[in-house]
Write a protein that holds these residues in place. Structure first.
Motif, PDB file in Angstrom:
ATOM      1  N   ARG A  28       0.802  -1.224   0.000  1.00 17.71           N
ATOM      2  CA  ARG A  28       0.000   0.000   0.000  1.00 17.71           C
ATOM      3  C   ARG A  28       0.835   1.274   0.000  1.00 17.71           C
ATOM      4  O   ARG A  28       0.356   2.334  -0.376  1.00 17.71           O
ATOM      5  CB  ARG A  28      -0.946  -0.009   1.213  1.00 17.71           C
ATOM      6  N   HIS A  29       2.079   1.216   0.387  1.00 18.11           N
ATOM      7  CA  HIS A  29       2.926   2.415   0.410  1.00 18.11           C
ATOM      8  C   HIS A  29       3.103   3.035  -0.976  1.00 18.11           C
ATOM      9  O   HIS A  29       3.498   4.178  -1.096  1.00 18.11           O
ATOM     10  CB  HIS A  29       4.292   2.084   1.026  1.00 18.11           C
ATOM     11  N   ARG A  30       2.806   2.265  -2.007  1.00 17.06           N
ATOM     12  CA  ARG A  30       2.849   2.829  -3.357  1.00 17.06           C
ATOM     13  C   ARG A  30       1.585   3.636  -3.578  1.00 17.06           C
ATOM     14  O   ARG A  30       0.506   3.264  -3.143  1.00 17.06           O
ATOM     15  CB  ARG A  30       2.962   1.702  -4.383  1.00 17.06           C
ATOM     16  N   ARG A  31       1.679   4.724  -4.296  1.00 18.24           N
ATOM     17  CA  ARG A  31       0.556   5.648  -4.386  1.00 18.24           C
ATOM     18  C   ARG A  31      -0.578   5.209  -5.303  1.00 18.24           C
ATOM     19  O   ARG A  31      -1.719   5.193  -4.902  1.00 18.24           O
ATOM     20  CB  ARG A  31       1.038   7.009  -4.859  1.00 18.24           C
ATOM     21  N   ASP A  32      -0.298   4.909  -6.563  1.00 17.94           N
ATOM     22  CA  ASP A  32      -1.363   4.700  -7.539  1.00 17.94           C
ATOM     23  C   ASP A  32      -1.796   3.246  -7.701  1.00 17.94           C
ATOM     24  O   ASP A  32      -2.931   2.984  -8.064  1.00 17.94           O
ATOM     25  CB  ASP A  32      -0.932   5.238  -8.908  1.00 17.94           C
ATOM     26  N   ARG A  33      -0.889   2.310  -7.513  1.00 19.60           N
ATOM     27  CA  ARG A  33      -1.204   0.890  -7.665  1.00 19.60           C
ATOM     28  C   ARG A  33      -0.533   0.106  -6.551  1.00 19.60           C
ATOM     29  O   ARG A  33       0.597   0.400  -6.186  1.00 19.60           O
ATOM     30  CB  ARG A  33      -0.686   0.361  -8.999  1.00 19.60           C
ATOM     31  N   TRP A  34      -1.236  -0.912  -6.035  1.00 25.80           N
ATOM     32  CA  TRP A  34      -0.640  -1.757  -5.012  1.00 25.80           C
ATOM     33  C   TRP A  34      -1.288  -3.136  -5.043  1.00 25.80           C
ATOM     34  O   TRP A  34      -2.334  -3.331  -5.644  1.00 25.80           O
ATOM     35  CB  TRP A  34      -0.733  -1.107  -3.641  1.00 25.80           C
ATOM     36  N   THR A  35      -0.651  -4.064  -4.364  1.00 26.70           N
ATOM     37  CA  THR A  35      -1.132  -5.440  -4.288  1.00 26.70           C
ATOM     38  C   THR A  35      -1.438  -5.795  -2.846  1.00 26.70           C
ATOM     39  O   THR A  35      -0.691  -5.423  -1.943  1.00 26.70           O
ATOM     40  CB  THR A  35      -0.071  -6.415  -4.841  1.00 26.70           C
ATOM     41  N   GLU A  36      -2.522  -6.520  -2.659  1.00 30.85           N
ATOM     42  CA  GLU A  36      -2.888  -7.043  -1.346  1.00 30.85           C
ATOM     43  C   GLU A  36      -2.955  -8.568  -1.446  1.00 30.85           C
ATOM     44  O   GLU A  36      -3.544  -9.095  -2.394  1.00 30.85           O
ATOM     45  CB  GLU A  36      -4.256  -6.514  -0.912  1.00 30.85           C
TER      46      GLU A  36
ATOM     47  N   MET B 160      -9.285  -0.699 -13.368  1.00 28.66           N
ATOM     48  CA  MET B 160     -10.140  -1.353 -12.377  1.00 28.66           C
ATOM     49  C   MET B 160      -9.293  -2.275 -11.506  1.00 28.66           C
ATOM     50  O   MET B 160      -8.266  -2.800 -11.955  1.00 28.66           O
ATOM     51  CB  MET B 160     -11.232  -2.179 -13.076  1.00 28.66           C
ATOM     52  N   ASP B 161      -9.736  -2.481 -10.272  1.00 33.41           N
ATOM     53  CA  ASP B 161      -9.075  -3.449  -9.394  1.00 33.41           C
ATOM     54  C   ASP B 161      -9.186  -4.841 -10.005  1.00 33.41           C
ATOM     55  O   ASP B 161     -10.139  -5.151 -10.725  1.00 33.41           O
ATOM     56  CB  ASP B 161      -9.729  -3.467  -8.011  1.00 33.41           C
ATOM     57  N   ARG B 162      -8.196  -5.688  -9.720  1.00 34.71           N
ATOM     58  CA  ARG B 162      -8.195  -7.087 -10.170  1.00 34.71           C
ATOM     59  C   ARG B 162      -8.274  -7.976  -8.939  1.00 34.71           C
ATOM     60  O   ARG B 162      -7.570  -7.747  -7.965  1.00 34.71           O
ATOM     61  CB  ARG B 162      -6.909  -7.413 -10.927  1.00 34.71           C
TER      62      ARG B 162
END
Length: 105
Positions: A27-35, A60-62
C-alpha cells in the motif's frame, strides 16, 4: 468463524466459512498496489486471495482467489516473491513444505 465472499475476476465469487490468517500489502505505493490475504477455510483447508488495487483513472481493481489444501498449493497460487514470502511468515509458514510453527523434537 466468519462467512466470506471473495470477488474473482472472470469467475463466480468464492464463498466459504473461515478465519483470516494473515494479510500483507504494498500500500505504500501511491497509484497501484497489491494485497495478499490467506484464510483458513473450514471445508477446504486454506483460501488465498490476491487483489491488485488501482487509483489510476480508467483502470479497475483485479481480484483472484483460490482454495488450497496445503502449502504447496498456496505457493503455486501466490509464488515466491517478496510480498508472498512476507505473507508466509506472518501466517506461520516456517519451511518449504509444511504449515505451522516450527517445533523441536
Amino acid at each position: 468463524m466468519t462467512h466470506y465472499t471473495l470477488k474473482r475476476d472472470r469467475d463466480r465469487p468464492l464463498t466459504f466459512e473461515g478465519d483470516l490468517l494473515a494479510g500483507v500489502s504494498t500500500r505504500h505505493r501511491r497509484d497501484r498496489w497489491t494485497e495478499l490475504r490467506l484464510y483458513t477455510a473450514r471445508d477446504s483447508g486454506y483460501v488465498c486471495e490476491q487483489v491488485g488495487r488501482t487509483r489510476v483513472e480508467g483502470e479497475m481493481d483485479r481480484s483472484r482467489a483460490w482454495p488450497c489444501r496445503d502449502f504447496a498449493e498456496i505457493r503455486e497460487a501466490l509464488g515466491d516473491g517478496p510480498l508472498a514470502r512476507q505473507l508466509y511468515l506472518e501466517a506461520g509458514f516456517y519451511g518449504a513444505d509444511r504449515v505451522g510453527p516450527e517445533t523441536t523434537e
